[in-house]
Motif scaffolding. Structure first.
Motif, mmCIF file in Angstrom:
data_model
loop_
_atom_site.group_PDB
_atom_site.id
_atom_site.type_symbol
_atom_site.label_atom_id
_atom_site.label_comp_id
_atom_site.label_asym_id
_atom_site.label_seq_id
_atom_site.Cartn_x
_atom_site.Cartn_y
_atom_site.Cartn_z
ATOM 1 N N LEU A 186 13.145 -1.499 -1.365
ATOM 2 C CA LEU A 186 12.024 -1.562 -2.302
ATOM 3 C C LEU A 186 12.242 -2.689 -3.308
ATOM 4 C CD1 LEU A 186 10.865 1.912 -3.544
ATOM 5 C CD2 LEU A 186 9.507 0.056 -2.639
ATOM 6 N N ILE A 230 11.527 -5.927 -1.609
ATOM 7 C CA ILE A 230 10.125 -6.182 -1.277
ATOM 8 C C ILE A 230 9.357 -6.584 -2.529
ATOM 9 C CG2 ILE A 230 8.970 -3.940 -1.527
ATOM 10 C CD1 ILE A 230 7.818 -4.250 1.165
ATOM 11 N N ILE A 231 9.685 -5.968 -3.666
ATOM 12 C CA ILE A 231 8.950 -6.274 -4.901
ATOM 13 C C ILE A 231 9.295 -7.679 -5.384
ATOM 14 C CG2 ILE A 231 8.770 -5.645 -7.335
ATOM 15 C CD1 ILE A 231 9.025 -2.719 -6.427
ATOM 16 N N THR A 284 7.839 -10.391 -3.189
ATOM 17 C CA THR A 284 6.424 -10.654 -3.437
ATOM 18 C C THR A 284 6.248 -11.613 -4.612
ATOM 19 O OG1 THR A 284 5.989 -8.410 -2.693
ATOM 20 C CG2 THR A 284 4.205 -9.546 -3.816
ATOM 21 N N LEU A 323 7.441 -15.009 -3.513
ATOM 22 C CA LEU A 323 6.472 -15.577 -2.569
ATOM 23 C C LEU A 323 5.349 -16.267 -3.339
ATOM 24 C CD1 LEU A 323 4.814 -15.872 0.093
ATOM 25 C CD2 LEU A 323 3.959 -13.592 -0.308
ATOM 26 N N VAL A 369 6.714 -14.365 3.874
ATOM 27 C CA VAL A 369 5.699 -13.440 4.388
ATOM 28 C C VAL A 369 6.312 -12.550 5.466
ATOM 29 C CG1 VAL A 369 3.534 -13.279 5.657
ATOM 30 C CG2 VAL A 369 3.753 -14.904 3.793
ATOM 31 N N ILE A 420 8.539 -9.866 3.910
ATOM 32 C CA ILE A 420 7.821 -8.758 3.283
ATOM 33 C C ILE A 420 7.246 -7.834 4.351
ATOM 34 C CG2 ILE A 420 5.796 -8.184 1.891
ATOM 35 C CD1 ILE A 420 6.361 -10.707 0.293
ATOM 36 N N VAL A 421 6.661 -8.415 5.405
ATOM 37 C CA VAL A 421 6.079 -7.583 6.464
ATOM 38 C C VAL A 421 7.165 -6.738 7.128
ATOM 39 C CG1 VAL A 421 5.003 -7.684 8.735
ATOM 40 C CG2 VAL A 421 4.125 -9.108 6.890
ATOM 41 N N ALA A 424 8.259 -3.928 4.827
ATOM 42 C CA ALA A 424 7.246 -2.876 4.743
ATOM 43 C C ALA A 424 7.299 -1.994 5.993
ATOM 44 C CB ALA A 424 5.854 -3.503 4.603
ATOM 45 N N LEU A 425 7.458 -2.618 7.164
ATOM 46 C CA LEU A 425 7.545 -1.835 8.400
ATOM 47 C C LEU A 425 8.774 -0.922 8.367
ATOM 48 C CD1 LEU A 425 6.555 -4.459 11.098
ATOM 49 C CD2 LEU A 425 5.265 -2.466 10.398
ATOM 50 N N LEU A 441 10.187 0.344 5.799
ATOM 51 C CA LEU A 441 10.135 1.354 4.731
ATOM 52 C C LEU A 441 9.534 2.653 5.220
ATOM 53 C CD1 LEU A 441 9.029 -0.146 1.316
ATOM 54 C CD2 LEU A 441 10.997 1.264 1.793
ATOM 55 N N LEU A 481 0.389 0.699 5.412
ATOM 56 C CA LEU A 481 1.115 -0.433 6.009
ATOM 57 C C LEU A 481 0.162 -1.568 6.347
ATOM 58 C CD1 LEU A 481 3.786 0.671 8.573
ATOM 59 C CD2 LEU A 481 4.020 -0.898 6.687
ATOM 60 N N ILE A 499 -0.774 -3.313 3.187
ATOM 61 C CA ILE A 499 0.293 -4.092 2.550
ATOM 62 C C ILE A 499 0.508 -5.400 3.314
ATOM 63 C CG2 ILE A 499 2.417 -3.347 3.688
ATOM 64 C CD1 ILE A 499 3.630 -2.841 1.034
ATOM 65 N N ILE A 500 0.398 -5.357 4.649
ATOM 66 C CA ILE A 500 0.624 -6.569 5.437
ATOM 67 C C ILE A 500 -0.514 -7.564 5.219
ATOM 68 C CG2 ILE A 500 0.719 -7.429 7.807
ATOM 69 C CD1 ILE A 500 2.273 -4.867 8.499
ATOM 70 N N THR A 537 -0.458 -9.138 1.763
ATOM 71 C CA THR A 537 0.526 -10.215 1.627
ATOM 72 C C THR A 537 -0.058 -11.536 2.129
ATOM 73 O OG1 THR A 537 2.231 -8.572 2.020
ATOM 74 C CG2 THR A 537 2.887 -10.857 2.157
ATOM 75 N N LEU A 571 -2.724 -12.646 -0.287
ATOM 76 C CA LEU A 571 -2.092 -13.090 -1.531
ATOM 77 C C LEU A 571 -1.681 -14.555 -1.390
ATOM 78 C CD1 LEU A 571 -0.471 -12.889 -4.226
ATOM 79 C CD2 LEU A 571 1.412 -12.007 -2.888
ATOM 80 N N ILE A 586 0.414 -4.909 -3.939
ATOM 81 C CA ILE A 586 1.518 -4.862 -2.976
ATOM 82 C C ILE A 586 2.670 -4.030 -3.528
ATOM 83 C CG2 ILE A 586 3.255 -6.274 -1.822
ATOM 84 C CD1 ILE A 586 1.157 -8.448 -1.614
ATOM 85 N N VAL A 587 2.990 -4.233 -4.814
ATOM 86 C CA VAL A 587 4.093 -3.473 -5.405
ATOM 87 C C VAL A 587 3.778 -1.981 -5.385
ATOM 88 C CG1 VAL A 587 5.289 -3.022 -7.569
ATOM 89 C CG2 VAL A 587 4.929 -5.366 -6.833
ATOM 90 N N ALA A 613 4.068 -0.604 -1.877
ATOM 91 C CA ALA A 613 5.462 -0.488 -1.457
ATOM 92 C C ALA A 613 6.099 0.743 -2.085
ATOM 93 C CB ALA A 613 6.235 -1.751 -1.851
ATOM 94 N N LEU A 668 5.017 3.813 -0.327
ATOM 95 C CA LEU A 668 5.436 3.941 1.073
ATOM 96 C C LEU A 668 6.738 4.717 1.194
ATOM 97 C CD1 LEU A 668 4.956 0.664 3.116
ATOM 98 C CD2 LEU A 668 4.215 2.935 3.710
#
Lengths: 195, 195
Positions: free
Chosen positions: A117, A120-121, A124, A127, A182, A185-186, A189-190, A192, B117, B120-121, B124, B127, B185-186, B189, B192
Motif C-alpha cells: 500500500l 502504491i500510494i 502514484t 508518477l 504505470v 501501480i497496476v 493493485a492486482l 493487493l 481494480l 484503479i487501473i 492510473t 491520471l 487512486i489512493v 488502494a 482494496l
C-alpha cells in the motif's frame, strides 16, 4: 488399535488447518513473482530516470560563432521547464532508490499489505511528478523543433542541433520511466487483492 | 468411546473454520463511505475536466488592429499543445462519465474487488493522460507569459492578455482534476485491503 491411530491423525489434520488459518490463505506464489518483477522494473525505472536527469543536465551547446556582444549558447539552464525536469527526475530517481528496500520486503513477505500500500500510494504521487516533468519538457522540445508561427517563436533546432537531440533523448527516457510507473501501480493493485 | 466423540468434534471445528474462510471478513461500512466519497470526487473531476476542455476550446482573441497582410489572432488552434490539451481533457471527462456506473456498483457492493481494480487501473492510465496534457499546456502558458531570452521567444501575453488568462484558467482546472485523480487512486488502494 485402529481408533488410537485415528485420533492423532484427525487431530493432526485439525492442527494443520489451524496453522493454515493463522497464516492466511496462500494460493500459489504468483504474488512473489509479481514482487520480484516489481523489483526488476524499479531497477529499470531508476536507470531511465537517472539517464533522463543526467542527459538533460549535461545538455549544453555553444555555437562556434559569436557577435561582438554575446556568444550563442543553449543549455538546460536557459529553460525553466528543463530545470524543473532535471530536479524532478533526480527526485524520482532518489525516491525509486529509497523504495527498493520496501520492494525487497514485499518479495520476502508477498502477503504483507502494508509495504505494498505504501508503495502504491507513493508510486502514484511520483508518477504524477514524472509525467508532469516529462510532458512539459516534451512541449518545449516540440516547440524548439517546430517553432510556432502565430506567436513568432522560431525553431531553434536548426542552430542548436546537438542540444535538441540531447533534450529529446532525455524526454524519451523520462517517458520510459512513466510507463514503468504505470506498470508498477497496476501490478501492485492486482497483487493487493485477497488471493 | 471417548475417541469416537473426539473425532466428529474436531471435524466440526475444522468445518466452522473453513466456513469462516469462505465468507470473507466484513468489518464495518467504512468501505461504503469510501465508495460514496469516490463517486462525489468523480463528479468534481468531471466538472474540472469539462471546464478545462471548454475554457481552452473557446480561447480565441483577435487584436483590434491589423496590417495590410494579416490580422493578429490567437486561438488554441495556434498551439499543437493546446489542441492536445482539449482532446485529452475531453477524453478524460468522457472516461469519468463512463466510470460513474462502476463507482455506483462499488457503492452497492463495497466488498467487491473486481470493479475497484478495474477503476484503479483505468484511473492510473487517465491520471497520466490528464497530467501530461496539463503539464505540457502549463509549459506553453509559462512561455507565453514570460518568454525566453536565450531562444528569442517573446512573451505574447502583453498583446494577447485575454487569451493568456483563459488558457491559464484551463491549466489550473486540469490540475484540479489531476489532484482528484490521485485522491481517487489512493482511496481505492486503501479500500482494496483485506479488511
Amino acid at each position: 488399535m485402529s481408533t488410537t491411530i485415528d485420533v492423532p491423525e484427525s487431530n493432526n489434520v485439525a492442527k494443520e488447518k489451524v496453522l493454515l488459518l493463522g497464516a492466511r490463505p496462500r494460493p500459489g506464489g504468483w504474488k512473489k513473482g509479481v514482487a520480484i518483477m516489481d523489483f526488476i522494473l524499479r531497477l529499470g525505472a531508476i536507470a531511465a530516470a537517472l539517464g533522463a536527469a543526467a542527459t538533460m543536465g549535461t545538455s549544453d551547446q555553444t555555437l562556434p560563432f559569436f557577435t561582438q556582444f554575446f556568444q550563442f549558447e543553449a543549455s538546460y539552464d536557459s529553460f525553466t521547464t528543463f530545470q524543473f525536469f532535471v530536479i524532478t527526475m533526480a527526485l524520482v530517481a532518489g525516491y525509486l532508490v529509497l523504495s527498493l528496500p520496501f520492494s525487497i520486503v514485499v518479495i520476502i513477505r508477498p502477503h504483507a499489505v502494508g509495504p505494498r500500500l505504501f508503495l502504491i500510494i507513493l508510486d502514484t504521487v511520483f508518477l504524477t511528478l514524472a509525467t508532469a516533468s516529462g510532458a512539459s519538457a516534451a512541449a518545449i522540445v516540440y516547440l524548439a523543433h517546430n517553432g510556432n508561427q502565430d506567436s513568432n517563436w522560431l525553431a531553434i533546432c536548426n542552430q542548436f542541433g546537438d542540444f535538441c537531440a540531447q533534450t529529446s533523448g532525455a524526454v524519451v527516457s523520462s517517458l520510459v520511466s512513466v510507463v514503468i510507473f504505470v506498470l508498477l501501480i497496476v501490478m501492485s493493485a492486482l497483487a493487493l487483492r485477497r488471493n
